[in-house]
Design an enzyme around this catalytic site. Sequence first.
Site, PDB file in Angstrom:
ATOM      1  N   GLY A  76      62.237 -27.287  63.132  1.00 24.97           N
ATOM      2  CA  GLY A  76      62.824 -26.182  63.876  1.00 24.97           C
ATOM      3  C   GLY A  76      61.941 -25.853  65.065  1.00 24.97           C
ATOM      4  O   GLY A  76      60.726 -26.043  65.016  1.00 24.97           O
ATOM      5  N   ILE A  80      60.195 -18.411  64.777  1.00 29.46           N
ATOM      6  CA  ILE A  80      59.352 -18.514  63.578  1.00 29.46           C
ATOM      7  C   ILE A  80      58.558 -19.815  63.597  1.00 29.46           C
ATOM      8  O   ILE A  80      57.368 -19.845  63.261  1.00 29.46           O
ATOM      9  CB  ILE A  80      60.208 -18.409  62.304  1.00 29.46           C
ATOM     10  CG1 ILE A  80      60.797 -16.998  62.181  1.00 29.46           C
ATOM     11  CG2 ILE A  80      59.380 -18.731  61.062  1.00 29.46           C
ATOM     12  CD1 ILE A  80      61.767 -16.830  61.027  1.00 29.46           C
ATOM     13  N   HIS A 332      46.188   0.830  88.268  1.00 26.57           N
ATOM     14  CA  HIS A 332      45.536  -0.449  88.565  1.00 26.57           C
ATOM     15  C   HIS A 332      44.084  -0.395  88.078  1.00 26.57           C
ATOM     16  O   HIS A 332      43.409   0.619  88.256  1.00 26.57           O
ATOM     17  CB  HIS A 332      45.554  -0.704  90.077  1.00 26.57           C
ATOM     18  CG  HIS A 332      44.759  -1.905  90.487  1.00 26.57           C
ATOM     19  ND1 HIS A 332      45.242  -3.187  90.366  1.00 26.57           N
ATOM     20  CD2 HIS A 332      43.487  -2.013  90.994  1.00 26.57           C
ATOM     21  CE1 HIS A 332      44.314  -4.028  90.801  1.00 26.57           C
ATOM     22  NE2 HIS A 332      43.244  -3.343  91.186  1.00 26.57           N
TER      23      HIS A 332
END
Length: 356
Positions: A76, A80, A332
Amino acid sequence: AILESNKVDQYKGEATISIDKTVRVNGLALHADKVILATGSSPKKLNLKGSDSKRIITSEEIFDLKIIPRELLIIGAGPISLETATIFTAFGSKVTVISHSSKILKNLDHEISREVERIIKRKGIRIIKSAELESFEEKGDKIFLHLKNETLSGDYILTALGQKPVTDAVKGLDLKTKNGIIEVNEFLQTSAQWLYAPGDVNAKSMSAHAAYMMGQVAAENAVKGPYRKFDDRYVPGCIFTNPEVATIGMTEKEASENMDIGVGKFYFSANGRALAYGESSGFIKIIASKEHGQILGAHIVGTKATELINEISVIMQNELTTDEIVATIHAHPTYSEVIVEACADAMGRRMHLLKK
């Protein structure tokens, strides 16, 4: 029902819900006017020869391992899969990701997917795409994955092919479904309007933060009557790889099919805070309509991406424009300055990103 703390275990077990609004578990019957089904999801599994091996595990078991695998195969290439791949690579495992698709993170903006692939390959993770899986074979303390063109071996194989809703409790209700998934309306009611189904079980957005909000909406509607809608247009998608990935709204491809858009980018390598902390990989990408400056989508790969996406979620929920964001002073040096810079770039007003 309000359960006494010393009786909670009586209500733990496999439950069923019947058409008369009764929940049955462990021989007990509980009746209510409204019922909330929040059974979540479970990992999808492969049905190939040898897939019953104990060395083939899911995301529910991977972190129960007592040892760090020397070699880990992951089937896959979704969130995940890649989260686990970067974690175990950091632990010292040799990791190979195998995908049947020609693209990792296939639902993401193409530039984000490409950048994630470049970064994780640089970490030493091997990626095999367009793979054809044939079978598994366990030999001793190794598990072998036979592909059409090669055989891979590892100490364990993680199958991370996504999640499927858990709907066993309502099998007898004949609810309206689509592709096996329970359908709900904007109030999170099923076709049996006394039954609400928030979270993974309706597969609208399989993320914990979306489920949490759906749970709130469903509970309020069950108590007060359906009045509050769940808006799933601006649910952030977060992937906790290293660096992180976050996304919300339309991809560039989706937006460009419907309207004239401006696309703005800003690289973390030009952000002072990221440089100071040595976290300069990745970039942010903002997609906005040229006509009104409305932000249609945002996609980030880089440090603190899952934190930055929350500001963009607020921006999109309240329909602020790129003009309004650029006119808002950001402190900043901070990571969130990349949002302002990308919005300016989407308007053709880029100032601080130097040419390579």
